[in-house]
Motif scaffolding. Structure first.
Motif, PDB file in Angstrom:
ATOM      1  N   LEU A   1       7.271  17.281   0.313  1.00  0.00           N
ATOM      2  CA  LEU A   1       5.976  17.739   0.802  1.00  0.00           C
ATOM      3  C   LEU A   1       5.387  16.727   1.765  1.00  0.00           C
ATOM      4  N   LEU A   2       5.020  17.204   2.939  1.00  0.00           N
ATOM      5  CA  LEU A   2       4.309  16.365   3.900  1.00  0.00           C
ATOM      6  C   LEU A   2       2.981  17.033   4.202  1.00  0.00           C
ATOM      7  N   GLY A   3       1.900  16.426   3.715  1.00  0.00           N
ATOM      8  CA  GLY A   3       0.565  16.970   3.932  1.00  0.00           C
ATOM      9  C   GLY A   3      -0.089  16.360   5.151  1.00  0.00           C
ATOM     10  N   HIS A   4      -1.407  16.412   5.186  1.00  0.00           N
ATOM     11  CA  HIS A   4      -2.137  15.874   6.335  1.00  0.00           C
ATOM     12  C   HIS A   4      -2.027  14.361   6.399  1.00  0.00           C
ATOM     13  N   ARG A   5      -1.897  13.716   5.254  1.00  0.00           N
ATOM     14  CA  ARG A   5      -1.735  12.262   5.222  1.00  0.00           C
ATOM     15  C   ARG A   5      -0.304  11.923   4.827  1.00  0.00           C
ATOM     16  N   ALA A   6       0.285  10.998   5.563  1.00  0.00           N
ATOM     17  CA  ALA A   6       1.664  10.606   5.282  1.00  0.00           C
ATOM     18  C   ALA A   6       1.730   9.853   3.956  1.00  0.00           C
ATOM     19  N   PRO A   7       2.643  10.238   3.058  1.00  0.00           N
ATOM     20  CA  PRO A   7       2.751   9.584   1.742  1.00  0.00           C
ATOM     21  C   PRO A   7       3.539   8.274   1.829  1.00  0.00           C
ATOM     22  N   LEU A   8       2.901   7.246   2.355  1.00  0.00           N
ATOM     23  CA  LEU A   8       3.573   5.975   2.600  1.00  0.00           C
ATOM     24  C   LEU A   8       2.823   4.835   1.927  1.00  0.00           C
ATOM     25  N   TYR A   9       3.513   3.694   1.769  1.00  0.00           N
ATOM     26  CA  TYR A   9       2.903   2.495   1.209  1.00  0.00           C
ATOM     27  C   TYR A   9       2.391   1.618   2.348  1.00  0.00           C
ATOM     28  N   GLY A  10       1.088   1.496   2.470  1.00  0.00           N
ATOM     29  CA  GLY A  10       0.482   0.802   3.591  1.00  0.00           C
ATOM     30  C   GLY A  10       0.885  -0.644   3.747  1.00  0.00           C
ATOM     31  N   ASP A  11       1.197  -1.323   2.653  1.00  0.00           N
ATOM     32  CA  ASP A  11       1.526  -2.745   2.729  1.00  0.00           C
ATOM     33  C   ASP A  11       2.982  -3.009   3.083  1.00  0.00           C
ATOM     34  N   LEU A  12       3.824  -1.979   3.022  1.00  0.00           N
ATOM     35  CA  LEU A  12       5.230  -2.165   3.357  1.00  0.00           C
ATOM     36  C   LEU A  12       5.459  -2.143   4.858  1.00  0.00           C
ATOM     37  N   ARG A  13       6.480  -2.864   5.302  1.00  0.00           N
ATOM     38  CA  ARG A  13       6.913  -2.731   6.682  1.00  0.00           C
ATOM     39  C   ARG A  13       7.683  -1.419   6.815  1.00  0.00           C
ATOM     40  N   VAL A  14       7.823  -0.944   8.037  1.00  0.00           N
ATOM     41  CA  VAL A  14       8.515   0.319   8.268  1.00  0.00           C
ATOM     42  C   VAL A  14       9.930   0.288   7.718  1.00  0.00           C
ATOM     43  N   ASP A  15      10.666  -0.775   8.010  1.00  0.00           N
ATOM     44  CA  ASP A  15      12.056  -0.818   7.535  1.00  0.00           C
ATOM     45  C   ASP A  15      12.133  -0.908   6.012  1.00  0.00           C
ATOM     46  N   ASP A  16      11.154  -1.567   5.380  1.00  0.00           N
ATOM     47  CA  ASP A  16      11.133  -1.628   3.919  1.00  0.00           C
ATOM     48  C   ASP A  16      10.823  -0.261   3.320  1.00  0.00           C
ATOM     49  N   GLN A  17       9.917   0.476   3.962  1.00  0.00           N
ATOM     50  CA  GLN A  17       9.598   1.829   3.499  1.00  0.00           C
ATOM     51  C   GLN A  17      10.836   2.719   3.570  1.00  0.00           C
TER      52      GLN A  17
END
Length: 215
Positions: free
Chosen positions: A71-87
């Motif tokens: 599921l991808l909603g209006h807000r991306a379900p990501l961890y803000g403190d992680l770097r992109v490659d770590d995510q």
């Protein structure tokens, strides 16, 4: 019906989606598109109706379907403190993705190179959405549920997303997305209008996504 804070958000929805279909949900703001997607993902309780997704009865156990759904909603379900490659690495480990799959997803949405070292919270909305789409690709869900998936993306990344969804369907997945963009809705083989919490052109078939769907 789907319930939000004990109030009915959907009533009379009558929709059947087959394995390998791409379905576009259209309708005005407040029509219930986002609620329908969240209900199919097992995030909103369903009462008083038959609601089955991938063989799971959402009334009896709506949590079991979640591991099969992206599921991808209006807000991306990501961890803000992680770097992109770590995510991306976290997502790959979580879903046991092969290195080639990860590389392909990163290249498809252009989130490698120097961008890989940037913290998620420092990314623009469009960049975060690209990371989320790459992670969704790596997760290989059986059912893709996307709410305004083209929002925040430039033309080239919108085209990349269209190609991604087409590839997912070709691989056997089922895709359902909500959008206001008429041009992008044309990519769907089937369009459904949702208004007032109801499917206006609903069929007599109950809202079901079959257990054999490779969505």
């Amino acid at each position: 019906m789907a319930l939000l804070d004990r109030f009915p958000a959907l009533a009379g929805v009558d929709l059947s989606v087959q394995a390998g279909e791409m379905v576009c949900l259209r309708g005005p703001n407040g029509a219930g598109k986002s609620t329908l997607l969240r209900a199919c993902a097992g995030l909103v309780p369903v009462r008083g109706a038959r609601a089955e997704v991938l063989g799971f009865d959402l009334r009896a156990d709506r949590r079991s379907v979640r591991r099969h759904v992206g599921l991808l909603g209006h807000r991306a379900p990501l961890y803000g403190d992680l770097r992109v490659d770590d995510q991306v690495r976290h997502c790959a480990e979580l879903h046991s993705a092969a290195p080639a799959e990860v590389t392909a997803a990163v290249e498809r949405f252009g989130i490698g190179g120097r961008l890989g070292a940037v913290a998620i919270r420092r990314l623009s909305e469009g960049q975060q959405r690209r990371v989320a789409l790459a992670c969704l690709t790596i997760a290989r869900p059986r059912l893709w549920l996307l709410d305004e998936p083209h929002a925040g993306l430039d033309s080239s990344n919108r085209d990349a997303l269209d190609d991604l969804l087409a590839d997912a369907v070709t691989a056997g997945a089922t895709v359902m997305f909500a959008t206001h963009e008429v041009g992008r809705a044309g990519a769907a083989a089937r369009q459904v209008l949702l208004a007032g919490g109801r499917i206006e052109e609903g069929s007599p078939t109950p809202p079901t996504i079959g257990p054999n769907d490779a969505a």
